[in-house]
Each structure stands twice: as structure tokens, then as C-alpha cells.
Design a protein around this motif. Structure first.
Motif, PDB file in Angstrom:
ATOM      1  N   GLY A 127       0.831  -1.212   0.000  1.00 13.71           N
ATOM      2  CA  GLY A 127       0.000   0.000   0.000  1.00 13.71           C
ATOM      3  C   GLY A 127       0.862   1.257   0.000  1.00 13.71           C
ATOM      4  N   SER A 128       1.925   1.246   0.800  1.00 10.86           N
ATOM      5  CA  SER A 128       2.797   2.419   0.862  1.00 10.86           C
ATOM      6  C   SER A 128       3.440   2.688  -0.487  1.00 10.86           C
ATOM      7  N   GLU A 131       0.953   4.139  -2.825  1.00  8.60           N
ATOM      8  CA  GLU A 131       0.645   5.526  -2.478  1.00  8.60           C
ATOM      9  C   GLU A 131       1.821   6.449  -2.759  1.00  8.60           C
ATOM     10  N   ARG A 132       3.044   5.925  -2.604  1.00 13.45           N
ATOM     11  CA  ARG A 132       4.194   6.761  -2.954  1.00 13.45           C
ATOM     12  C   ARG A 132       4.128   7.117  -4.435  1.00 13.45           C
ATOM     13  N   VAL A 134       1.428   7.133  -6.408  1.00 18.60           N
ATOM     14  CA  VAL A 134       0.303   8.029  -6.705  1.00 18.60           C
ATOM     15  C   VAL A 134       0.619   9.444  -6.212  1.00 18.60           C
ATOM     16  N   SER A 135       1.288   9.532  -5.039  1.00 19.38           N
ATOM     17  CA  SER A 135       1.604  10.857  -4.514  1.00 19.38           C
ATOM     18  C   SER A 135       2.505  11.638  -5.464  1.00 19.38           C
ATOM     19  N   THR A 139       1.576  15.204  -7.129  1.00 25.25           N
ATOM     20  CA  THR A 139       2.382  16.420  -7.064  1.00 25.25           C
ATOM     21  C   THR A 139       2.586  16.964  -8.466  1.00 25.25           C
ATOM     22  N   GLN A 142      -0.567  18.518  -9.667  1.00 25.72           N
ATOM     23  CA  GLN A 142      -0.837  19.810  -9.051  1.00 25.72           C
ATOM     24  C   GLN A 142       0.006  20.913  -9.676  1.00 25.72           C
ATOM     25  N   TYR A 175      -6.939   2.453  -7.832  1.00 22.12           N
ATOM     26  CA  TYR A 175      -6.567   2.811  -6.456  1.00 22.12           C
ATOM     27  C   TYR A 175      -6.698   4.319  -6.274  1.00 22.12           C
ATOM     28  N   ARG A 177      -8.563   6.327  -8.051  1.00 14.84           N
ATOM     29  CA  ARG A 177      -9.975   6.683  -8.109  1.00 14.84           C
ATOM     30  C   ARG A 177     -10.643   6.441  -6.761  1.00 14.84           C
ATOM     31  N   HIS A 179      -9.288   6.471  -3.881  1.00 15.73           N
ATOM     32  CA  HIS A 179      -8.860   7.491  -2.926  1.00 15.73           C
ATOM     33  C   HIS A 179      -9.600   8.801  -3.194  1.00 15.73           C
ATOM     34  N   ASP A 180      -9.694   9.128  -4.476  1.00 16.16           N
ATOM     35  CA  ASP A 180     -10.302  10.406  -4.861  1.00 16.16           C
ATOM     36  C   ASP A 180     -11.774  10.449  -4.478  1.00 16.16           C
TER      37      ASP A 180
END
Lengths: 438, 682
Positions: A127-128, A131-132, A134-135, A139, A142, A175, A177, A179-180
């Protein structure tokens, strides 16, 4: 391997607890590693090669109790320190490299459950990692003002060209989606898919809309995908540690053995030819698993020629560049250093808090030698356990004289459980067509 | 009635009658009264035996039990203690403040009766055991606070229960409540009944079995919402095990053992049911059950985590949306109201237009995108689609008309083909509406052609029809459309027009109505409308198709009928995705994207970016943080919880040589490491 590294309380407790229970610790191995510098250097070279975009495969071969598993976990720790993601699993009758009854998927699922990063060394880091990844995409999105889903798709584009890569990218997208939209179910399904826990395509399709799953046939392809993916998530590569090769050796069916060895051959070939990037494999096994020409890896001629050891490396000469790495047994001197390390760890690194003087160490070794002979340093498991028990008693009963205690230390003789046959009917004969139904 | 000294008579009865002992009348039930009864082990008189003529000091009863010894015996009691004991008996053994030694003394008599006497008089068992069991329950209520007494009384109670239940077939009964500390007797016996009779084990029994295992570690979700867990397991159990798990009758004999408190017994008494195996420890079925329970807990995990964050969320829409499929059939509360509303409007109609205000009201006033998505998901599970649907690229709409429709297939993300179709529908509808009204033909044309032209699933088609209905009920933003078109470069407009032409040609015939529509669209796009040829049969591929190098085979010359080149058509349709992406950016109905988070005015620490630095600071001074609180913090910082944790720990390794946060729930914070990291501030 700085031995002066700070010993954290949590690490100390976990380490001592594992050693007292007679199992290989999952963390903090570097505090108690002794000897085997050449072997370690060789593996360190492998790890650096993996981080630089290369690949590596090693078979760590050592006798029962010589410390294969410990060495594997040490290497794992080093790899994590070098920003690699690691995954480890023991082979057993339900987890194999090749199978038709879900056992290969079982191995993949176990590897993914044990996926570890430096920040999460005990496993469960899938999971980490996702998420890393996706993060970083977020970024980027953004900053550029683009749609995160598009950024994710674009970043995973080169995965899509690999076998199974398209659905892999879809699942990572799912994943995001989840989260969003705050859809925990979708997130959980995505992680389940990535862990290889979907057993049927229908379920996967209902949950995620993808048409494939990770199954027995594509486990190795997915490991390659994962190695690319961890790169995209900001890590330097993936190291897979597979222990207990002896369980392939013990498979009753010759076909099942051969097809498992074929997978190892595929891995060795890929690595030697440079077809895999940022990916390494370390296998652990006993000598007969390797050299037995009837059932071992050498029974598969193509593997024998690739894994044959340098015939000049005999009588004290070593060659650590081949895929096979033989672990030399520990010496009494190694064991002495090991005991000093244990004392050091037990005192949380504070020499003033040492519970026993140096002479106690030699006395302890003498006592062990009298009881179990050479085994006390060749298969040090019970020696270490007894020593840790001794330290624990001394710690809880201050003022007790160690001389009185050493005489009462008892050591159990080690016996090799690998020599015991597998239980019959333990799901190992599915490749044999032994059973039939009318 | 009284016993004269010297007789050998010993009485025991379960029915009370008054009995004079040393001048005091005590109820005689469950009491050994008389003389000459030896203890079971033969050493001395029976400890529980009340010998009526032994001296009793009525003047000063020992109410504190000071003269009581360990494991007392009536004949050894001091006369003062006898007085207190007899008073206690005369009072109906109700006085809970009495020394527990007196209760023990009474218990010794029950032990003797159950473990010794009744073994030789089976006929009395049926009558006496239930009475004794009731008495034990009553005593447990009075003296249960005393650990040793509780252990013995409960042990004896279990022994009786075992004797009692072992005579019956328990397969028709409800399973006993699970107990991991003390496996219920009824469970052991019941499992044996199922195994011996070969009957399948019902789900309730299976769950009780699993949950009574000391080595079973129930998952967090199973502990947090046991009711939902049991219900889910009951639903999934038949799918896994058919009519039920069948347990093979193997194992050691069923037995129960009791070590008496009375000094009259030397060794534990065992009751063994020879030939009736105890299947409780069979590993294979337990493994299968544990696997199933694990899956159920996994499925409930999102739901359980929501409840952990917000215990009041039970029954809310968000909670219902997280429930696994099987538990969703009859929701109440918010979700129930939503479904009732949708069903009552839609009825058997294919689609219906409803006010979005009402939906917003049902969702608590001003729903955010997240709430609408949840609502869409809950509705979809009941076979109702809503349009616009934020999951499918629709706007977050809380007022004006919206459309509910029968959706057999739930789509939670638009495919490229769908997106293309939706955008073109919008374009077409806008153009169609440009002349004031959208004719029925135009509607059919739009929907019909788009549906056929693209590779859409039936579910997508149904949604497209609803989408069109919604488009036509809302005020189409023509100005916006033109403005957006203006943003397109000329070649892009050309491609849009070409694509529309290709769609129109997809059925092989371009009729007058289509030509009119296409020309209008071209005009709107600022292109030459005359480029659309008249509605005569024509070869479909326009010249501008450089991406398709394949030589075209000469079409068969069939008058009045156009033969399509399949490969060209495929190429055209493949373009759909590309054009859709292009159009999607122009015609996106999304509201303005969320404003970027206010630039975090945080000085970066430990090589982290601003958001992660802020998160790190939020951890200062906390020894630990619950998983739920961590998820909230991460959400506020617009970060993903696990990814952020990993990133922080990695930075911690680089700057302080160890992780800053460890564990899953709660997450422990290493303040020393944290300070080291924060100390790096410039």
C-alpha cells in the motif's frame, strides 16, 4: 556495517526476542552479523548493480543451520538501506515457483504481503509503495494543473507494453480513483488484485473492471512489472528473497520439479542476459538441493551447466562471481565475536552495562563445546538461544554469579527437519494426475 | 424431624422439609444430615455431613469465619462456626456476606452428590441434576466474586451440563455463545453430534466454533462490527460450503474433568464418552473457516474503518455504500430513504426526470462530490442510475432537473468510447437546440447513431439515453460551447468535424437529416459547411486520412448501397478515443477544479516538501496517534496516508538513522527522531 550504530529499543527487543525463540530476526540483523565479509561484499555489489539498472541472481547454499536464512534477511536489510524494495517468502507445498493449482499465485501473494521498504521493514508495504507512486503523480498533476488520472496513466504507459502491464496500470488507476472518491472498497480491491489475492477473473472484473488476474502462469511477469513499478514509485529496484528451495527438491513428482526448475532457469537466463532491469533474486537452499543430480537443481541439465561452480575454486580458493554462493560455516572465533555482539546489543550498546565479562564468553563456549561438540558453532542457533536466555536471567536477577549459571545451561541437539519427508496428501501431487473421480 | 444420636442414617433430598438441627429448624434440601458417612476417599467423615448432635454455640456464632480452616469439614468446625453455618442454612443460604468457607462447605455436599452418589443411582440424575445446577447458578450469583469459589462452582456446573447435554442430540439447537476462555460444553457436544450424524454444520455453529478457539485472533473488523460480520459470514458460508461444512468424526473421546474442592476427594473425577470423538481441535475445517472469516473481515474492513472514525455513521449513506454486496439488500436510515425516493419516482419507467434539490435534501443539504458519488453507488446497487453522475464525468449538481433511469449495469468510470459519445451528444444536442427546439428525429438520430457508431456496452447505451434526456432538460450552455470551440485550433476543429462525419457514416448511409446536422456543426466550428457532401451515396473515407496507409480495395459497385471498408472504419473509430480526449478537455462539464490548496507557509524540514513538513510538525509532542486520526491529518494535508508515512520514515532514516513512526494502529511516534528531523530547520 557500522557496528557502532545506535541500537533502538524496539529493534533490540525484537532482535533478542527472535533469537531467544530460535527464529531468524526480521530486523536489526546488522547488529549481530559476524564474518562472511567476502560473501556480503559480493551481495552488496549485486545490490548496487540492481540499483543501477542491472539485475542479479544468487543461490545462497549452506548446510542446515549454517545461517542461510539469517544471511538472506541481512541482505534484505542491506537492500532496503540502499533504497530497494524487498520481498521475501519461504517455499512450501502451497507456495511454489510453478504450479497449476494456485500455489505459484500463493507464492506471489506471500511475496507481496512481505513487501518491505526501509520505512516499513517488517512487510506489508505494498500500500505504501502504491501511495508513494500516486503521490508523486499527484504532485506532478498539481504543478502542471493536469488531471491526476491522466498523469498516472501517462507515467504507467511504459508498463502497459509488458505482459499484464495494461491491467496493472488500470488497477493502480483504480486505487487513485478509490482514494479520490473516498471508495475504500475500490482501494481495497486494487490492493487485493496487486497482491494476487483474486482467485477468479470474474471477481476481478466485478470489482475492478479488469479482465485478467495474477495467476500461476504470469507470476514471474508480474514480478518484473513490480520491479518497474517500484522504480516509478521512487525506489531503486526490487529484491526477491526466496528461501527453503529444499521444498522443490522434496516435490514428489518429477514433472512438478522440472517445471519449477524451469522457472529458475528462466530467471537465471533473464538475469545473465540482462533482460530484467532493477530486479534481483536471492534463493536459499541446502547443498543437496543444488547438487543432487537425481532430484536437485542439477537434475535439470540446463541449470547444471549454468550453475556449475568454478572448478578452480577449491581448497580454500573462492570465486564469488558465479550465481552460486556457498556459505562457509562459522568458526569458533566467529562465534566468540557473535557472543560479544549479543552482549553489546543486550546492553543497548553501552559497554558499562555489559552483564558478563569476556572470560564468561569463553567459559560459555567451553561449556557448549563439552555438551554438543562442534555443533555449537556450526549450527549456532541453540548456542545463541542459550546465551540470550543466560543474559535475560542475569538481567532480571542482578547480583547472580554467571559462573553458577553457566553450569546449568542445557543445549538441545539440532536435528534437520528437512530430512523428514513431506506429509502425504499435502497438495503436492496435483501435477501427477494421481487422483481421479468417476 | 430429628436424628437421635447413634443411628447410621444419612439423609439427602432435593425437596425441602424442615429439619431440626440442635434446636434450629433448617431446610433440609441438598444437605447430607446424619451420622457415619465416610468421605469418598475413605479418610475421615464426609466433610459436608451435618451431624445434628455435635455441639453448637448459639450464643456467639462465628459470623466472620475466623475459626474456619482451609478446606473445612463440619465435624471439625468450632461450635461457634457451626452456629453461623446452620444460621446461614436456615436463612435459605441467601446471605452473601457470609464467609465463603460456609458456601464451600455446602458446595462439598453438592460435589459428593454429583460426582459420587449419582454415579450409582442414575435414576435420580434426571430429577436432581437440574435442581443442583440451578442452585449452583444461584450460589455463583452470590459468591461469584470469590475466584476460587467461582472456579469450582462453575467447573461443577460445567460437569453437570456435560452429563445433562450428552444425552441429547443438539443438532437442532441454536449454537452456544462463543467463549475463548472457556469452550462451551454445548459446543463440544454439539459438534460431536453434527460429526457423528454426518449432518452439515450450520453457519452459526461454525462461527461459534471458530470464535471459541483460544488461538483464533479475530480481525479488527469482526470485533468492531460483530453483527454485520456474523451476517456476512452467514451469507458467504453456503457459497463456500454448500449446505454446510461436514466434520469427520475423528478425535479423542469427549470427556469432562472436575477437581473437587472438597477434601473428601483425592483425585479429579473424569467422565468420558467412549466412542464419541471430540472434533474441536480438527485443524482442516478450522483452517477453511478461518480463511472464510478472514475474507469476510477483509470485505468489512472499509466499513469498520469508517465506523472507527465516526461511530455515528452506522446506517448512513456513506456506511451503507461501504458494506459488502451481500449486506446491502435492505438498508434503513438515510440509504433507505434515498432508495425509497428513487424507486417511488422511477417505478417501472425507463427514465424519469426529478428535481436535484430533493436529492440534495436527502443527502443532508449541500452534498459534495463525494456524497453524490456515494449516492450514485448506493442507487446503482439497486439498479437505478442517476445522470449526471460525478463518476462518469458529470457535474456536481444540487439543483435543477436530473434523470433517474433503470441501470442494469453499474459503470464507475467512463470508457474512452463513452466519453467521446457523451461529448458529441452534447455537441449535437447543442447544435440541435440552436434552432429553438430539438425535434424527435434529431434526438433519435443523435442517440441512435452515437450508440451504434461506438463500441458501447448496453449499460453505456442506457446511460447515454439518460444523459441525452438530461442534456435536453437543462439549459445548454451554448455560449460556453462557442467560447470553448474558439479555443480550438483550426486543424483540431477539422478533426472534430471529420470524426462527426465518420460517426454519421458509420451505418453506411448519410441521409439528408444527418447532412443538415453535420453542416450545422461544421458551421458552428467555423468550418465551411459545404464540405459536407449532399446526401447521396458516397465513398465514406474523406481524403484527409493519411494515418491509414493501407490500399483500399475497390468497393463493390452495388447501386444505392455503400459498402464500407471495414479497416478504414476501424481506424476511424479508433480515432474516437483520441478525439474524445481532445474534446473532453474542451467540453468538460466539471466545475472549476478545486482551488489548489493554499500554499502551505511551512518551512520545509528534513528535505521534505511543504505538505510533508507540515504533517511532520503536526506529530510533534505526540507519543502515538491513532490510525483514524492519522488518516484525517493526511487528508487535510492532501496526502495519502500510507504514502506519506513511508515518505516521512524515509526522510527519518536519512536524517536520523531510524524511523519516526512505527506500527499500524496506533502509530507510535519516536519523539527523539522527530526532534532531530525538526532540528534541521534552517
Amino acid at each position: 556495517m557500522s557496528t557502532e550504530a545506535r541500537i533502538r529499543p524496539r529493534e533490540r527487543d525484537a532482535l533478542l526476542q527472535s533469537l531467544r525463540a530460535g527464529v531468524v530476526p526480521r530486523a536489526g540483523q546488522r547488529h549481530v552479523q559476524v564474518g562472511r565479509a567476502a560473501e556480503l561484499r559480493a551481495l552488496l555489489g549485486d545490490i548496487e548493480r540492481i540499483a543501477d539498472g542491472g539485475s542479479a541472481v544468487r543461490l545462497v547454499i549452506g548446510d542446515y543451520g549454517a545461517g542461510k536464512t539469517f544471511f538472506l534477511h541481512l541482505v534484505r536489510g542491506v537492500a532496503m538501506e540502499k533504497r530497494l524494495v524487498t520481498a521475501h517468502a519461504d517455499l512450501n507445498p502451497d507456495r511454489r515457483l510453478h504450479a497449476t493449482g494456485g500455489q505459484a499465485r500463493g507464492l506471489y501473494a506471500e511475496l507481496m504481503r512481505n513487501l518491505a521498504t526501509r520505512a516499513k521493514p517488517e512487510g506489508g508495504a505494498l500500500g505504501s509503495v502504491v501511495e508513494r507512486f500516486v503521490s508523486t503523480a499527484l504532485t506532478e498533476a498539481q504543478q502542471s494543473g493536469a488531471d491526476p488520472a491522466q498523469v498516472i496513466r501517462a507515467r504507467l504507459a511504459d508498463l502497459s507494453q509488458l505482459t499484464g502491464g495494461y491491467d496493472f496500470a488500470e488497477v493502480v488507476g483504480a486505487y487513485w480513483r478509490g482514494h479520490d472518491l473516498g471508495d475504500e472498497q475500490l482501494k481495497a480491491s486494487a490492493v487485493r488484485w496487486l497482491r494476487g489475492e483474486f482467485a477468479t477473473r470474474t471477481d476481478a472484473r466485478a470489482a475492478l473492471g479488469v479482465r485478467t488476474i495474477i495467476d500461476d502462469g504470469n507470476v514471474y511477469d508480474h514480478l518484473k512489472l513490480m520491479s518497474r513499478f517500484v522504480r516509478l514509485a521512487g525506489f531503486d529496484g526490487l529484491l526477491i528473497c526466496v528461501d527453503e528451495l529444499v521444498n522443490l527438491y522434496k516435490l514428489a513428482s518429477p514433472q512438478a520439479r522440472a517445471s519449477n526448475y524451469e522457472q529458475i532457469l528462466r530467471i537465471v537466463n533473464d538475469v545473465l542476459q540482462g533482460n530484467a532491469a532493477h530486479l534481483g533474486f536471492v534463493f536459499g537452499g541446502t547443498p543437496e538441493t543444488l547438487t543432487d543430480t537425481r532430484r536437485g537443481l542439477f537434475s535439470y541439465p540446463a541449470l547444471q551447466s549454468r550453475l556449475a561452480e568454478n572448478s578452480f575454486a577449491a581448497d580454500g580458493l573462492v570465486d564469488l562471481t558465479g550465481p552460486v554462493l556457498r556459505l562457509a560455516p562459522l568458526t569458533p572465533e566467529d562465534l566468540y565475536v557473535l557472543l560479544t555482539r549479543l552482549r553489546h546489543v543486550h546492553a543497548s550498546g553501552d559497554p558499562a552495562a555489559y552483564l558478563v565479562p569476556d572470560e564468561a564468553l569463553t567459559a560459555f563456549m567451553q561449556h557448549c563445546s563439552d555438551h554438543v561438540g562442534d555443533a555449537y558453532f556450526r549450527t549456532p542457533r541453540s548456542t545463541i538461544k542459550a546465551f540470550c536466555d543466560l543474559l535475560a536471567v542475569l538481567e532480571q536477577n542482578p547480583g547472580t554469579d554467571w559462573r553458577r549459571l553457566i553450569g546449568s545451561v542445557t543445549l538441545a541437539k539440532e536435528s534437520n527437519p528437512d530430512l523428514a519427508p513431506l506429509e502425504p496428501g499435502d497438495g503436492q501431487d496435483d501435477d501427477d494426475l494421481a487422483g481421479f473421480r468417476l | 424431624m430429628a436424628f437421635p444420636p447413634g443411628t447410621q442414617h444419612v439423609g439427602w433430598t432435593v425437596t425441602p422439609y424442615p429439619l431440626a438441627v440442635a434446636g434450629l429448624t433448617v431446610p433440609s434440601e441438598m444437605l447430607y444430615v446424619g451420622h457415619g458417612l465416610a468421605a469418598v476417599n475413605g479418610r475421615g467423615p464426609e466433610p459436608a455431613l451435618v451431624v445434628p448432635w455435635l455441639p453448637v454455640d448459639w450464643q456467639s456464632p462465628d459470623w466472620d469465619g475466623r475459626s474456619l480452616e482451609d478446606r473445612p469439614s463440619y465435624s471439625q468446625l468450632s461450635p461457634q462456626a457451626r452456629a453461623a453455618y446452620l444460621h446461614w442454612l436456615a436463612g435459605g443460604r441467601r446471605h452473601a456476606e457470609a464467609p465463603v468457607g460456609y458456601a464451600f462447605l455446602f458446595l462439598y455436599g453438592l460435589e459428593r452428590r454429583v460426582l459420587h452418589d449419582l454415579a450409582f443411582t442414575p435414576a435420580a440424575r434426571d430429577v436432581e441434576l437440574p435442581v443442583i445446577a440451578r442452585e449452583l447458578d444461584r450460589l455463583l450469583g452470590l459468591f461469584g466474586g470469590h475466584a476460587l469459589f467461582r472456579r469450582h462452582a462453575a467447573g461443577l456446573r460445567r460437569f453437570i451440563e456435560f452429563l445433562d447435554l450428552s444425552r441429547f442430540d443438539l443438532t437442532g439447537l441454536e449454537p452456544p455463545a462463543p467463549d475463548r476462555e472457556d469452550v462451551p460444553v454445548a459446543l463440544r457436544l454439539g459438534l460431536n453430534c453434527f460429526a457423528a450424524s454426518g449432518r452439515p454444520l450450520p453457519a452459526g455453529w461454525a462461527l461459534a466454533w471458530l470464535e471459541s478457539r483460544p488461538d483464533h485472533r479475530p480481525r479488527a473488523a469482526a470485533v468492531r462490527c460483530p453483527r454485520e460480520f456474523a451476517a456476512l459470514l452467514a451469507r458467504r458460508y453456503p457459497a463456500r460450503f454448500g449446505d454446510g461444512l461436514r466434520v469427520r468424526p475423528h478425535g479423542p473421546d469427549l470427556r469432562v474433568e472436575y477437581r473437587a474442592a472438597s477434601a473428601g476427594f483425592d483425585r479429579p473425577v473424569e467422565y468420558r464418552l467412549v466412542g464419541r470423538p471430540d472434533v474441536l481441535d480438527q485443524p482442516a475445517p478450522l483452517r477453511a473457516l478461518a480463511a472464510l472469516a478472514g475474507e469476510c473481515a477483509d470485505a468489512l474492513d472499509p466499513y469498520a474503518r469508517l465506523l472507527a472514525r465516526d461511530p455515528d455513521a452506522r446506517g448512513s449513506l456513506a456506511a451503507v455504500a461501504l458494506l459488502p454486496e451481500e449486506l446491502r439488500d435492505s438498508p434503513s436510515g438515510q440509504a433507505g430513504a434515498l432508495l425509497d425516493w428513487a424507486r417511488s419516482h422511477l417505478g417501472a419507467l425507463a427514465a424519469v426526470t426529478v428535481p436535484a434539490e430533493r436529492l440534495a435534501e436527502l443527502l443532508g443539504g449541500t452534498p459534495a462530490k463525494r456524497d453524490l458519488v456515494t449516492a450514485a453507488r448506493v442507487l446503482a446497487r439497486a439498479g437505478v442510475g442517476m445522470e449526471p453522475d460525478p463518476r462518469m464525468g458529470g457535474p456536481v449538481q444540487t439543483s435543477g432537473p436530473m434523470v433517474l433511469f433503470q441501470a442494469e449495469e453499474d459503470l464507475d468510470a467512463p470508457t474512452a468510447a463513452y466519453r467521446a459519445a457523451a461529448v458529441l451528444l452534447h455537441l449535437g444536442a447543442a447544435v440541435g437546440a440552436a434552432d429553438g427546439e430539438v425535434s424527435a428525429e434529431e434526438k433519435d438520430l443523435l442517440a441512435g447513431h452515437l450508440e451504434q457508431a461506438l463500441d458501447l456496452s448496453p449499460g453505456e447505451r442506457a446511460r447515454l439515453r439518460a444523459h441525452l434526456r438530461w442534456l435536453l432538460t437543462t439549459e445548454l450552455r451554448l455560449t460556453g460551447l462557442t467560447r470553448r470551440i474558439e479555443a480550438l485550433a483550426a486543424p483540431q476543429r477539422e478533426r472534430v468535424a471529420e470524426f462527426l462525419t465518420a460517426v454519421a457514416e458509420a451505418d453506411g448511409v448519410v441521409d439528408a437529416a444527418e447532412v443538415r446536422l453535420l453542416r450545422r456543426i461544421r458551421k458552428m466550428l467555423g468550418l465551411d459547411p459545404a464540405r459536407v457532401p449532399d446526401a447521396a451515396p458516397r465513398r465514406p473515407a474523406p481524403e484527409a486520412a493519411p494515418s491509414v496507409p493501407a490500399p483500399r480495395p475497390a468497393p463493390e459497385e452495388t447501386p444505392g448501397l455503400v459498402r464500407l471498408d471495414a479497416s478504414l472504419l476501424a481506424a476511424r473509430l479508433a480515432e474516437a478515443a483520441e478525439v474524445a480526449a481532445l474534446l473532453g478537455s474542451v467540453f468538460s462539464d466539471e466545475d472549476e477544479p478545486d482551488p489548489p490548496p493554499p500554499p502551505v507557509q511551512e518551512a520545509p524540514v528534513a528535505g521534505l516538501d511543504a505538505a510533508h513538513s507540515a504533517l511532520l510538525r503536526a506529530l510533534a509532542g505526540r507519543e502515538e496517534i491513532s490510525r483514524a486520526a492519522w488518516e484525517r491529518l493526511a487528508a487535510e494535508a492532501r496526502l495519502m496516508p500510507d504514502g506519506a508515512l513511508d515518505r516521512l520514515n524515509e526522510a527519518a532514516f536519512e536524517h536520523a538513522g531510524g524511523p519516526v513512526a512505527e506500527g499500524d494502529d496506533p502509530i507510535e511516534i519516536d519523539q527523539r527522531t522527530l526532534e532531530e528531523m525538526l532540528g534541521e530547520m534552517p
